[in-house]
Scaffold this motif. Sequence first.
Motif, mmCIF file in Angstrom:
data_model
loop_
_atom_site.group_PDB
_atom_site.id
_atom_site.type_symbol
_atom_site.label_atom_id
_atom_site.label_comp_id
_atom_site.label_asym_id
_atom_site.label_seq_id
_atom_site.Cartn_x
_atom_site.Cartn_y
_atom_site.Cartn_z
ATOM 1 N N MET A 114 10.755 23.188 43.223
ATOM 2 C CA MET A 114 10.532 22.837 44.601
ATOM 3 C C MET A 114 11.095 21.443 44.825
ATOM 4 O O MET A 114 10.831 20.517 44.069
ATOM 5 C CB MET A 114 9.026 22.880 44.897
ATOM 6 N N SER A 115 11.858 21.288 45.875
ATOM 7 C CA SER A 115 12.409 19.976 46.161
ATOM 8 C C SER A 115 11.389 19.138 46.929
ATOM 9 O O SER A 115 10.459 19.668 47.538
ATOM 10 C CB SER A 115 13.690 20.109 46.987
ATOM 11 N N THR A 116 11.568 17.850 46.874
ATOM 12 C CA THR A 116 10.672 16.951 47.592
ATOM 13 C C THR A 116 11.449 16.235 48.681
ATOM 14 O O THR A 116 12.647 15.988 48.550
ATOM 15 C CB THR A 116 10.035 15.906 46.658
ATOM 16 N N THR A 117 10.770 15.923 49.756
ATOM 17 C CA THR A 117 11.366 15.187 50.855
ATOM 18 C C THR A 117 10.534 13.943 51.094
ATOM 19 O O THR A 117 9.371 14.046 51.487
ATOM 20 C CB THR A 117 11.388 16.047 52.133
#
Length: 54
Positions: free
Chosen positions: A1-4
């Motif tokens: 999961m990518s983070t922003t």
Amino acid sequence: MSTTPINATLAQTERDAVLQAISTIKEKLPFLVDRTYATVTSDGAAAPYRAPNN
């Protein structure tokens, strides 16, 4: 999961309200912030989450 990453500025009263809301969630609904995962079986029972083997 990518983070922003996010950037926000809150007044002290807003910060206090957010922290109070988080505290209430932890008190009333601890399963939402627990770091363990569970799945539900067909009979409605909770079963431990098992990550897929990749």
